[in-house]
Design an enzyme around this catalytic site. Sequence first.
Site: not given
Ligand code: LLP
Length: 410
Positions: A273, A341
């Site tokens: 992602g 807030c």
């Molecule tokens: N696959 C699974 C099973 C996941 O749980 C996630 C992310 C991804 C793929 C994608 O991960 P990436 O390639 O984007 O690192 N809100 C947090 C990140 C939460 C990630 C949750 N899972 C932030 O803003 O850093």
Amino acid sequence: MEVFRYVGGKLYCEGVSIEKIAKELGTPFYMYSHSKIEENYRELDAALGRIPHLICYAVKANSNLSILGILKNLGSGFDVLSGGELYKVLKIKADPRKIVFDGVGKTKEEIEYGILNNILMFNVESFSELLILDNIAKKLKKEVPVGIRINFGIDPHSAHRYIDTSKGSKFGLEANEAKKIYLQAKKFKNIKLVGLHSHIGSQILEVKPFEMTFKLIFSFVEELKKQGINLKYIDVGGGLGIPYKENENKFPLKEYARALSLFKNCKVILETGRFIVGNSAILVTKVLYIKNSFGKTFVIVDSGMNDLIRPSLYGAYHRIIPIIKLSNYPIVRSNVVGPVCETGDFFALNRKMPLPKEGDLLAVRDTGAYGFEMSSNYNSHCRIPQILVKGKQFSIIRQREKYADLIKGE
Ligand code: LLP
């Protein structure tokens, strides 16, 4: 390529002056670069070279339909984790054979929705989920491809404990539990155990934790082979980090690909992602007021944790730069805060930066992943627009909400 750059002292996104857009559309807004998204996807895809692979973009990072469309056109598949995400990728007519469905708490309705759309694979995280899936598949007279998510307990050294999905988190099954399931796979008549899934965490900047996990996956898969079980898909999740701070390095893609080349006889699925969309966007905001209080300087801007929660939730660092290059501005330790807030509503704390003036525009960088996606209407703020730039053109890929949108459904 640097798509956000100064031309004559003014920040541009590709060929578009951000100041001009701000004048036309008002602030705040998210602005995405089409070419950056393409470049990131292609870079990842090329690094994987001849490893048989499928990139399933993790929709949770940014689910805007136009962005999903860019990725579909590049050949990407999709990793969804809710019925809503599946709905969105089906809306853009994504190929169901390139969709994987993850998540520790899928409901019966969501499972049924995925089965009816003949997706590539469900990644299952508990024995009970597997039983439910088998039952629903039986009712629908289908044979459903499934992977088991294994938590090998490797510390991913991710940026924050909330995005560490290893030992002690709710995610996946321990390897010995998973093995028992693979060995009794034949019992489940309506399930084909075709894959193994292991996502270890997010915002990881070193290859070591991945490498350790891949080795464990490899020996696990080899052991299954000895028992006559041959898996088709190794889903290694996402987690590839991006440099948020000035002194951080790019993720070592080549080394990562080298570690992945272990899996020659299976298809590798990546659920990336952040790496694809993270650095493709900025959040543009205007300085409303500057004040000093108890010896601290506060730069109060028109956007806050309702639009970008990462600093508040994870203490995340995002570079903040001016839209019009500042010269002769004093360097001051400042707190960039929003209108919400909450004392926890900030984009930067105690940061040494050129002190802007009231009315100046600022860009919060690297906000393409988990930015708009995690935004809310807290304090009854309208959600802000998303603008996509392609060359000299821009389009509004999500409208600014209006007050009337705030009471929809109430
Ligand atoms: N696959 C699974 C099973 C996941 O749980 C996630 C992310 C991804 C793929 C994608 O991960 P990436 O390639 O984007 O690192 N809100 C947090 C990140 C939460 C990630 C949750 N899972 C932030 O803003 O850093």
